[in-house]
Structures are given as structure tokens and as C-alpha cells.
Design a protein around this motif. Structure first.
Motif, mmCIF file in Angstrom:
data_model
loop_
_atom_site.group_PDB
_atom_site.id
_atom_site.type_symbol
_atom_site.label_atom_id
_atom_site.label_comp_id
_atom_site.label_asym_id
_atom_site.label_seq_id
_atom_site.Cartn_x
_atom_site.Cartn_y
_atom_site.Cartn_z
ATOM 1 N N ARG A 9 0.845 -1.199 0.000
ATOM 2 C CA ARG A 9 0.000 0.000 0.000
ATOM 3 C C ARG A 9 0.877 1.244 0.000
ATOM 4 O O ARG A 9 1.840 1.330 0.765
ATOM 5 C CB ARG A 9 -0.908 0.017 1.231
ATOM 6 C CG ARG A 9 -1.907 1.184 1.239
ATOM 7 C CD ARG A 9 -2.837 1.120 2.442
ATOM 8 N NE ARG A 9 -3.670 -0.064 2.424
ATOM 9 C CZ ARG A 9 -4.772 -0.196 1.681
ATOM 10 N NH1 ARG A 9 -5.118 0.789 0.863
ATOM 11 N NH2 ARG A 9 -5.483 -1.301 1.728
ATOM 12 N N ARG A 19 -6.489 -4.020 -3.206
ATOM 13 C CA ARG A 19 -7.708 -3.205 -3.134
ATOM 14 C C ARG A 19 -8.852 -3.931 -2.444
ATOM 15 O O ARG A 19 -9.854 -3.291 -2.083
ATOM 16 C CB ARG A 19 -8.144 -2.780 -4.543
ATOM 17 C CG ARG A 19 -7.170 -1.865 -5.243
ATOM 18 C CD ARG A 19 -7.878 -1.005 -6.290
ATOM 19 N NE ARG A 19 -8.543 -1.772 -7.322
ATOM 20 C CZ ARG A 19 -7.975 -2.204 -8.447
ATOM 21 N NH1 ARG A 19 -6.680 -1.985 -8.653
ATOM 22 N NH2 ARG A 19 -8.671 -2.874 -9.350
ATOM 23 N N THR A 20 -8.743 -5.231 -2.257
ATOM 24 C CA THR A 20 -9.817 -5.940 -1.556
ATOM 25 C C THR A 20 -9.824 -5.650 -0.069
ATOM 26 O O THR A 20 -10.818 -5.900 0.604
ATOM 27 C CB THR A 20 -9.687 -7.463 -1.760
ATOM 28 O OG1 THR A 20 -8.483 -7.921 -1.126
ATOM 29 C CG2 THR A 20 -9.657 -7.823 -3.231
ATOM 30 N N ALA A 28 -13.802 -5.268 -6.249
ATOM 31 C CA ALA A 28 -12.762 -4.253 -6.345
ATOM 32 C C ALA A 28 -12.378 -3.956 -7.784
ATOM 33 O O ALA A 28 -11.862 -2.881 -8.086
ATOM 34 C CB ALA A 28 -11.523 -4.705 -5.573
ATOM 35 N N GLN A 68 -14.529 -1.812 1.223
ATOM 36 C CA GLN A 68 -13.440 -1.357 0.351
ATOM 37 C C GLN A 68 -13.521 0.136 0.071
ATOM 38 O O GLN A 68 -12.506 0.826 -0.004
ATOM 39 C CB GLN A 68 -13.479 -2.118 -0.977
ATOM 40 C CG GLN A 68 -13.096 -3.576 -0.864
ATOM 41 C CD GLN A 68 -13.380 -4.335 -2.152
ATOM 42 O OE1 GLN A 68 -13.527 -3.725 -3.214
ATOM 43 N NE2 GLN A 68 -13.477 -5.651 -2.069
ATOM 44 N N HIS A 69 -14.734 0.641 -0.079
ATOM 45 C CA HIS A 69 -14.929 2.061 -0.387
ATOM 46 C C HIS A 69 -16.055 2.594 0.495
ATOM 47 O O HIS A 69 -17.196 2.711 0.055
ATOM 48 C CB HIS A 69 -15.290 2.259 -1.863
ATOM 49 C CG HIS A 69 -14.271 1.707 -2.804
ATOM 50 N ND1 HIS A 69 -13.073 2.332 -3.058
ATOM 51 C CD2 HIS A 69 -14.272 0.565 -3.529
ATOM 52 C CE1 HIS A 69 -12.379 1.611 -3.908
ATOM 53 N NE2 HIS A 69 -13.081 0.530 -4.213
#
Length: 419
Positions: free
Chosen positions: A191, A272-273, A295, A384-385
């Protein structure tokens, strides 16, 4: 001092030549690094020149002139470029200093033994000259080594870019990095904003020499590692990455360097998961395929959140958080209400009540496997978002469900309970 040296110049020159022969033979005999690096003629010529420069430096120092150090710098840069250890270079200067002093005393004694006391003040001056020469050679060595290392890092970075981006001669880049044509490889993506360089550019951080080899490519937007697994399982990367204390996405295993560009994309998808608030650790793509589907398409993920969990997200922030946490825990416990209650530190009936409320709000039944899949994917999209919870200005009050049959492909939603 300069007058004494001029008086013995001819004899001293002969003795310096003999000393150069002695030091050359000793160096080649005792220092394998020199023996593997250069032939006797080249080494003897450079040693002889260095000893002569030490004598000339002593003369210049006695006259109040600066010591000429350009040759020492040239020697340091040369040896760095050849890969000679710095200790070997410094050791040769140290031995050379002893031989120069020995040659001086022998030449003075042969010329006029009574003049030896006049030579003693020159001992400190000679060692000062030799210190200057050694320091100049060492500084040039380190500077040249740093420049060489930077060029090597840039070269390696370019080769890794070829492999990880899939652009250019992949087979040639792999060969220059020492990678086999067929093997077991994986890609790791860290990340952004993690703590600095994750280890040596070509290293096995936190493990022994038999661990998978990791080649790192560090850019402003990401830190990417190419892992040559050999016989090690993919899961072994977890142990290698754990000391870094960051979130990481790990691709599936691929069998050839030509597949590494695709593996890099899958590793980024695996990363991204994981929600931004997740604890450090390695996310293996093959363990997160449903979340990876979410994702992979941000627009579809947003639609999934809205269609499946929209009524929950419109609740006040704390209510939404409680229901989403309960759903996520229930899913993690494989549908066990009892285990979920234990993890949430509440009564089993509390969990059941929250889940029934979530079913009413979403129109999805947790007893229906198809609905559970929808809820699980929507929950992944939320984690995730994360979207702001609570009603928006455009949100309209929920209306009671209309009477009559439910159109095909839809699920009738229960009225939202008051309060």
C-alpha cells in the motif's frame, strides 16, 4: 627534510623501487582480492608510483606546499570500479607507508648515519602525508562506489519495469536479473505511504538464505516486489512481509517472467480488496476472489452498495455501522449467530434482532444463498470504499412496499420500521 631527501635522492629512488617489488609480492600473496583482480606488472607500477608520490608529498609538505592528491583519487576510483574491497586498498597504503619510512632511514644511514636524528621530525610529516593520500583514495573510492551503486539501481529498476509492465524484451530482462525462463513467481504490491524501503533491493528480509528471493521496485505511487518462490509455497510470503508492518496484495503463482505483468495487476487488485482501515498483513488474491470481483469495477461496486445496502447506508451513521459490523461478523463466522455474538460481545438474541432488521431493510433473506451472496459482495463493496452513512439531502423517506405480486428478478422489501 627536503634537503636530506635531495642528498639521498638517487639511493632512495633505488630503494623505493625495491620496496615496490616487495609490497607487490606481499600483496599478491596475502590478499586474494588483489590476486584475483590484477596482474603483477600493473599492480607493481601503481604501487611504485604511490610510494614515489608519498616521498614527493613529504618534500612538498616540508616546503609548505599542499600534497598532490589527484593520483590517490584516481587510484581509489579505479579500485572501486574494479570491485576491490576498500580494506584491501587501505591496507596497501598502510604497508606502503612503512616501506617508505624504512627506505628513508636506510638511505640516510647509508649516506650519513649522523644525520639520522635530523630525519626523526619527518616521521610525523610522512604519516600525515600518507593519511591525506589514504583519505583521498578512500573518499574517491566511496564516491565512485556510490555512483556505481546508483547506476546499478537504475539499471535494475529499468529491468524490473520491463518485467512488471510487460514492455520491452522480457526474456532479456529476466536473464539479466538472474531469473530462470520457467519457475514459480509471484508479485507483491504494498500500500502506498508505507514505511520506507522494504528491505534490500535484492533481499530476503527477515529470513534465511533459503527463503524466496524478493526484488523490489520502489516508485512514488507504489512499492512492488517480484518474488522468485522456488520450492516455497505462496503463503511463505506472509512471513517475509510481516516485519514490514504494511498491507500487501499478493498475486497468484505464475510460471514464466512473461506472466509477471499480469501478476502485478492481480496483486494490485488483491490489495484493493482490503479496506483502508484493515490491519497490516498480506492479502492473497486467491483467498479473496469474491471481494476482488467487487474491487475490479468501482462503478459496479458503487451500484452494488446502493441497490443492496442503500437503505442501511441511509440510516444514522451509528445505526448503519452496527448493522454492517454485525453482518460482516456473521459472514466471517460462516453464518453462526452464536459465534458472531461471542465476537461482538453481545447476546445471541441481539445479533438475531440486528440481522432480522437488516433483512427487512434490504429485502434479502439470510436463509437464501443467492441473497447471502448479494449481501456479502455488497458488504465487501462498502468496506473497500466506505460511503458516508446517514440520509442525504436527496434521499426520500422510504415508502411501504406496494401490495401485489413482485416483478420477476426483484425482491420485495419490507417497510422500514419506525425509529
Amino acid at each position: 627534510m627536503d634537503r636530506i631527501i635531495e642528498e639521498i635522492r638517487e639511493d632512495l629512488t633505488r630503494r623505493i623501487a625495491v620496496a615496490a617489488d616487495r609490497l607487490t609480492d606481499r600483496t599478491l600473496t596475502e590478499d586474494p582480492a588483489y590476486a584475483a583482480l590484477t596482474g603483477r606488472a600493473e599492480l607493481r607500477e601503481r604501487i611504485h608510483h604511490t610510494l614515489h608520490q608519498a616521498v614527493e608529498g613529504l618534500v612538498r609538505s616540508a616546503r609548505g606546499l599542499p600534497v598532490e592528491l589527484s593520483d590517490a583519487r584516481a587510484t581509489g576510483a579505479l579500485r572501486a570500479g574494479q570491485g576491490l574491497p576498500l580494506d584491501s586498498l587501505r591496507r596497501t597504503y598502510r604497508y606502503g607507508g612503512r616501506l617508505v619510512w624504512q627506505s628513508l632511514t636506510e638511505a640516510v644511514a647509508a649516506h650519513d648515519r649522523a644525520a639520522l636524528p635530523r630525519l626523526l621530525p619527518g616521521a610525523g610529516a610522512l604519516w600525515d602525508v600518507l593519511d591525506q593520500m589514504t583519505d583521498a583514495a578512500s573518499e574517491a573510492y566511496l564516491r565512485a562506489g556510490a555512483e556505481r551503486g546508483e547506476r546499478e539501481r537504475e539499471r535494475r529498476a529499468g529491468l524490473l519495469d520491463v518485467l512488471l509492465d510487460g514492455s520491452g524484451p522480457v526474456a532479456e530482462a529476466a536473464a539479466q536479473l538472474g531469473l530462470p525462463e520457467r519457475g514459480r513467481f509471484a508479485v507483491v504490491v504494498l500500500r502506498p505511504g508505507g514505511p520506507g524501503t522494504p528491505g534490500r533491493p535484492d533481499g530476503r528480509p527477515g529470513a534465511g538464505p533459503d527463503a524466496p528471493r524478493l526484488l523490489w521496485r520502489i516508485r512514488a505511487d507504489a512499492e512492488t516486489g517480484l518474488a522468485e518462490l522456488g520450492h516455497h509455497p505462496l503463503e511463505s510470503l506472509r512471513g517475509l512481509l510481516a516485519p514490514l508492518g504494511v498491507r500487501a496484495g499478493v498475486s497468484p503463482v505464475v510460471g514464466a517472467p512473461a506472466e509477471l505483468a499480469g501478476a502485478r495487476r492481480l496483486a494490485a487488485l488483491a490489495l484493493r480488496t482490503a479496506p483502508p482501515s484493515a490491519a497490516p498483513g498480506a492479502a492473497l488474491l486467491d483467498e479473496r476472489l469474491p471481494a476482488a470481483l467487487v474491487a475490479a469495477d468501482a462503478e459496479l461496486a458503487a451500484r452494488l452498495r446502493q441497490v443492496v445496502l442503500g437503505p442501511v447506508l441511509e440510516l444514522p451513521a451509528e445505526d448503519a455501522r452496527v448493522l454492517l459490523t454485525t453482518l460482516g461478523t456473521w459472514l466471517a463466522c460462516q453464518g453462526s449467530t452464536t459465534q458472531a455474538a461471542q465476537r461482538l460481545y453481545c447476546h445471541r438474541n441481539t445479533v438475531s434482532n440486528r440481522l432480522r432488521r437488516l433483512e427487512r431493510l434490504t429485502g434479502r433473506a439470510l436463509s437464501d444463498p443467492a441473497h447471502v451472496v448479494e449481501l456479502a459482495l455488497a458488504h465487501a463493496a462498502v468496506t473497500q470504499h466506505p460511503a458516508p452513512a446517514g440520509p442525504t439531502p436527496a434521499a426520500a423517506p422510504a415508502a411501504p412496499a406496494a401490495a401485489g405480486p413482485t416483478p420477476a428478478g426483484t425482491v420485495r422489501r419490507s417497510p422500514r420500521p419506525p425509529g
